[in-house]
Design an enzyme around this catalytic site. Structure first.
Site, short mmCIF file in Angstrom:
data_model
loop_
_atom_site.label_atom_id
_atom_site.label_comp_id
_atom_site.label_asym_id
_atom_site.label_seq_id
_atom_site.Cartn_x
_atom_site.Cartn_y
_atom_site.Cartn_z
N LEU A 7 101.59 56.13 29.74
CA LEU A 7 102.30 56.70 30.89
C LEU A 7 101.93 58.14 31.19
CD1 LEU A 7 105.85 55.16 30.34
CD2 LEU A 7 103.83 54.16 31.43
N LYS B 113 99.58 44.82 32.22
CA LYS B 113 99.31 45.89 33.18
C LYS B 113 99.06 45.34 34.59
CE LYS B 113 97.47 49.36 30.01
NZ LYS B 113 96.30 50.16 29.60
N ASN C 172 85.04 50.78 27.57
CA ASN C 172 84.14 50.41 26.48
C ASN C 172 82.78 50.03 27.05
OD1 ASN C 172 83.94 47.19 26.52
ND2 ASN C 172 86.03 47.79 27.06
N CYS D 68 68.50 52.51 33.48
CA CYS D 68 67.50 53.58 33.55
C CYS D 68 67.94 54.75 32.69
CB CYS D 68 67.31 54.05 34.99
SG CYS D 68 66.54 52.85 36.10
N CYS E 37 89.83 57.25 23.99
CA CYS E 37 90.88 58.20 24.33
C CYS E 37 91.90 58.35 23.21
CB CYS E 37 91.58 57.80 25.62
SG CYS E 37 90.58 58.04 27.10
N CYS F 196 62.05 49.99 33.70
CA CYS F 196 63.39 49.50 33.41
C CYS F 196 63.39 47.98 33.31
CB CYS F 196 64.37 49.95 34.48
SG CYS F 196 66.06 49.36 34.23
#
Length: 255
Positions: free
Chosen positions: A72, A87, A132, A177, A191, A248
């Site tokens: 919160l 959620k 993630n 890339c 976090c 790439c």
């Protein structure tokens, strides 16, 4: 909600309509748009609120988590009464209070390579607020395959990074890339390990919503091919160019 604007829409979106760059035609585009938001947390909360407020007609929110008291401090879609609830359910109810005419579809599931293509199908744009690398790369690669623009951000402590990916245009860089291989899951602390100033999530999510609206409306300069870095302690914003990797494995000539 596509088509001519009704009286309620004229009043609700009046401040958009007086912008020459948006007007009735642009607002009708937003009302007809379909956007997938991955994550209903620190980034997804401001993203969803501002996209709904702007009149994006259909939002799909995907998150597999439940509301916790620690959320919160930054996840402004949720209130204390929602603790313990999914959620996506809390988010759908909050957005319905903001504008009951916006169609919001909440899906409680974890995005991975087995379901990401089906989730993206039918959407005009994707906003990624996941926390993630596995989800971030799965969403990015699927958007590239589907040729759907992706607005992605990451936050930690007092900093945020933001970019738009649409390397299928043949000119701009993709996420691979920058990172040819998915980084180890423990490369950057989450976090709950390193902390986050709550309002930094709000800044980053609001920037994501702005870039998403620009892409939907075709306004201004796209962030594609560039990385926007925000340092709250500076405070500073800086933008760096991301060169396209000619070798790439995803967007190069031999993917």
């Amino acid at each position: 909600m596509a088509g001519a604007l009704d009286e309620i829409s004229f009043r609700r979106y009046a401040r958009h309509l007086i912008l020459d760059e948006v007007g009735e035609e642009g607002q009708a585009k937003l009302l007809a748009a379909r956007v997938l938001v991955v994550g209903a947390g620190g980034l997804g909360s401001p993203v969803a609120l501002y996209l709904a407020a702007a009149g994006v007609g259909r939002l799909t929110l995907v998150d597999d988590d439940t509301v916790d008291l620690t959320n919160l401090q930054r996840q402004i879609l949720h209130a204390e009464a929602a603790i313990g609830r999914p959620k996506v359910d809390s988010a759908v109810e909050a957005l319905a209070r903001l504008d009951p005419r916006i169609r919001v579809d909440g899906r409680k599931l974890r995005v991975d390579e087995s379901n990401v293509d089906a989730l993206i199908a039918g959407h005009d744009l994707v906003v990624d607020g996941s926390d993630n690398f596995a989800t971030r790369f799965a969403v990015h690669d699927a958007c590239h395959r589907a040729r759907v623009p992706l607005v992605s951000a990451a936050i930690l402590r007092f900093e945020a990074q933001l970019s738009t990916y649409k390397a299928y245009d043949g000119r701009t860089a993709c996420l691979r890339c920058l990172h040819p291989e998915r980084p180890p899951a423990d490369l950057i602390p989450r976090c709950e390990e390193a902390g986050i100033l709550g309002s930094v999530a709000g800044v980053a999510g609001t920037l994501q919503a702005t870039e998403a609206l620009k892409e939907l409306l075709g306004l201004g300069e796209s962030l594609a091919g560039r990385l926007l870095i925000y340092d709250a302690l500076g405070p500073s914003f800086r933008t760096i160019a991301v060169p396209k990797d000619p070798h790439c494995k995803l967007c190069g000539p031999r993917p």
